[in-house]
Write an enzyme that holds these catalytic residues in place. Structure first.
Site: not given
Length: 763
Positions: A450, A452, A650
């Protein structure tokens, strides 16, 4: 999240948490992660049960340094001189009763076995000095008498475990030991009492039957020594867990009614105000309510630089305060603290079963019956073709076959490596949820990341606000921040913080709706507000115009995230948000690519921002504008092509992809949902942990294969040699006593080899 402390501490007694009762488990995980409430031995394999480490330090006793006769169960002051009481032996390790009991029994066994061995082997000494003093008949009776404490006390548990295994038909190592030793012992008793019942070929030159009291006691004593060495070596495999437990302090300073008092950590309640002095460990998870300091979080995250903390910031149990005192409110106590959850995760992973263990389980299931069959065949073959000494040699070799076989070494091959590997990972900030994730990590060939919070810091901040004609910057940020107060997204927090810092008035929002992957919408002061991607505005038939789109794309090309604001059906402006790329990301990606993993970035951000970030960190393959279901679908496609996929993320939106991936890797800096969905958690929250996890996984799997090979080769070679296969060619027979020593050392060698994982360099 806030916690209301509903107990009136002025009137209510302070709560004393109930101590957790100890539990025990089998190191070979014969019944998975099943635990037992009493010490003893596994009902399946017969091995000693090991104690599950506790997540919290036990209460100790306290004494006065001036008046040692004062002993109390709680910290406080001495009733004689008023000095603070200090813990009694605060650093002492918990007594290992199982090891001490084995050591005591070994001393008993060795003390009686040595004289038996001397009596039996005396005739081999030059001049036979013992035989001149003690006749063979007296010697035999002495050996029998001396063997009784060994058989019926020191090593009695081996026969009990063997009997239990035959009753339940769960045959194991002790089935073979018990059968072999019992056969030799009973044979010797019958030979001692009724020598005339045996044929002449089984009698020695002195006319009596050769007895095996020395073989039985030496075998059992050597097996007991092996158990003792295993118990000693095993304590080293759980050293990492013990080190984690040591991070938690045993007591804290409670501030109540303006007074400070020492309390045990298990007595802390949610809502308590605690004083943390310079250099002290933070007792529980909480929030600073007064003061500021720097916190050393290296023991949790591995990050060597202390972190500045101020009022309102969260602090974690086990981390170390810097040079200033502060007050904190307890938010998570006992087994709910982050440190306790880490210890519990390491415990659970240590007792989980890797897929490769199915091979060892399958072999072990048939191993003992095959060994018993080989022992019977050995006796029959020697009886038929062994000439004058056929029965005697057949019996001795059959016993040797039973004794040398070691299913225990085979069973320990996988769990010992997993336990040491999980502990090694915890020391380097890699939390492993289960053994399957550790095994699959070695096979992964694609890493999905991912953007961000994974490649970037995940702490976005507003750089500027751009208003279109007819709107003001204050109007735009007020509308966007008001609406986003109900959102948990990091970009939403960035807008709210910017508005607060710039004293922008926030209003009340209604009809709030989050559109996954696109943004949010709702009503603010009667106006319909949209905050999100260009696709969100297009769905509402709002066109910002080509000039506005060009400005937005220019910002995106610089790696910025640009939410667009729509108010009452018109494009009102956009907000430029920056999320710095982690300093470690570029090197981490380079290391991962050089190890042979293909890296693909999947992000919900736009294509321009995605490309800018991908170029900055060296990722060649990426996909932008991905919804959570798009990430999950992309992983499914890769898996359909035969790829073993690891996914690092996350956020809440990463949870479906983390669950779909063969190995989910969560950042500890992210959401609880992401961590729960993942098999590995990186405490430092950066991708350098991925390469460490990969190196650790390869080291553990290599070690497991070595252990399995060691156990299989040992048994493949040892059993035929014990059966006497070398005798026709070299005249070599294997004594049952040597077989017992070899059997014990095989299990110890597997444990010792597993401990080599601790020396693995993870960078």
């Amino acid at each position: 999240m806030t916690h209301n402390h509903i107990i009136d501490k002025d009137t209510a007694p302070h709560h004393h948490a109930e101590e957790n009762k100890p539990t025990y488990y089998c190191p070979m995980m014969c019944e998975g992660d099943k635990v037992y409430d009493k010490p003893g031995h596994c009902p399946v394999c017969g091995m000693n049960l090991e104690k599950v480490p506790e997540t919290r330090p036990k209460k100790g006793q306290y004494t006065c340094p001036m008046h040692p006769e004062i002993v109390k169960n709680e910290p406080g002051s001495c009733p004689v001189c008023g000095m603070d009481l200090v813990p009694i032996n605060p650093q002492a390790e918990e007594e290992d009763t199982a090891y001490k009991e084995l050591l005591f029994k070994f001393k008993i066994a060795a003390g009686f076995t040595i004289p038996i061995f001397i009596l039996a082997m005396g005739e081999m000494l030059p001049g036979n000095p013992i035989g001149r003093v003690i006749s063979q008949n007296v010697s035999n009776w002495l050996q029998f008498g001396l063997s009784l404490p060994v058989v019926f006390y020191a090593t009695r548990m081996f026969f009990e475990r063997a009997w239990q295994s035959f009753r339940s038909m769960r045959l194991n190592m002790f089935s073979l030991i018990g059968l072999g030793a019992a056969a030799a012992f009973l044979f010797s008793i019958v030979g001692l009492l009724y020598p005339s019942a045996f044929p002449d070929e089984m009698k020695g030159h002195h006319g009596g039957v050769h007895l095996y009291f020395e073989s039985v006691t030496v075998i059992l004593t050597l097996v007991l020594l092996g158990q003792l060495l295993e118990a000693k070596a095993y304590t080293r495999t759980s050293k990492a867990i013990k080190e984690l437990i040591k991070l938690s302090p045993t007591e804290a300073t409670l501030v109540q009614n303006g007074k400070d008092s020492k309390i045990h950590i298990s007595d802390i309640m949610v809502g308590d105000i605690l004083l943390v002095r310079p250099g002290e460990k933070i007792p529980v998870d909480g929030v600073i309510t007064e003061g500021k300091s720097t916190i050393d979080e290296a023991m949790i995250t591995g990050e060597p630089v202390p972190v500045d903390k101020k009022t309102g910031d969260s602090v974690t149990a086990g981390t170390i305060n810097g040079r200033r005192s502060f007050l904190m409110e307890a938010r998570h106590v006992g087994n709910e603290t982050f440190l306790a959850q880490i210890i519990e995760m390491v415990n659970s992973a240590s007792r989980s079963r890797a897929p490769i263990q199915k091979l060892a389980d399958k072999i072990s299931r048939y191993f003992v019956p095959i060994v018993i069959a080989v022992a019977v065949i050995t006796f029959v073959a020697w009886a038929i073709w062994g000439a004058g000494q056929g029965y005697a040699l057949g019996f001795v070799n059959a016993v040797a076959v039973l004794i040398i076989a070691c299913p225990c070494a085979l069973g320990l091959a996988t769990p010992m490596s997993i336990m040491v590997g999980v502990g090694k990972g915890a020391q380097h900030g890699i939390l492993i949820k289960n053994a399957e994730a550790l095994e699959l990590m070695a096979k992964a060939n694609v890493l999905i990341v991912d953007k961000t919070g994974t490649l970037t810091e995940g702490k976005p901040s507003v750089e500027k606000v751009v208003a279109f004609d007819g709107f003001t910057e204050a109007e735009i940020i007020s509308a966007a921040a008001t609406l986003n107060r109900q959102s948990e997204h990091p970009l939403a927090h960035a807008m709210v913080h910017y508005a607060t810092d710039n004293t922008v008035t926030l209003n009340e929002a209604s009809n709030f709706e989050s559109i996954t992957g696109k943004g949010v919408k709702g009503s603010v002061n009667g106006k319909e507000v949209l905050v999100g991607t260009l696709a969100l505005l297009k769905d509402a038939n709002i066109d910002p115009g080509q000039n506005a789109i060009q400005k937005i794309e220019e910002e995106q090309a610089r790696g910025k995230t640009v939410p667009i604001i729509g108010i009452n059906g018109k494009a009102a402006g956009f907000i430029v948000i920056a999320d710095a790329i982690k300093q470690s990301s570029k090197k981490a990606i380079a290391d991962i690519l050089s190890s042979g993993l293909d890296v693909v970035m999947l992000t919900g951000d736009n294509a321009n921002t995605a490309k800018a970030v991908a170029d900055a960190v060296g990722i060649k393959h990426f996909k932008a504008n991905c919804l959570p279901e798009d990430k999950q679908s992309e992983i499914k496609k890769l898996q359909a092509d035969g790829k073993i996929v690891a996914m690092a993320g996350d956020g809440i939106n990463d949870a479906p992809a983390l669950a779909q991936a063969n190995i989910g890797i969560a950042m500890a800096t992210g959401t609880d949902v992401a961590i729960e969905s993942a098999g590995l958690t990186l405490l430092r929250g950066d991708l350098q942990g991925v390469e460490k996890a990969r190196l650790l996984s390869h080291a553990v799997m290599k070690n497991i294969r070595q252990n399995l090979l060691l156990a299989l080769v040992y048994n493949t070679v040892g059993i035929p040699v014990a059966a006497g296969i070398l005798y026709p060619f070299f005249g070599v027979l294997l004594s049952p006593m040597i077989a017992a020593a070899a059997m014990s050392l095989s299990s110890v060698s597997v444990i010792t080899n597993s401990l080599r994982i601790k020396a693995t360099h993870l960078g």
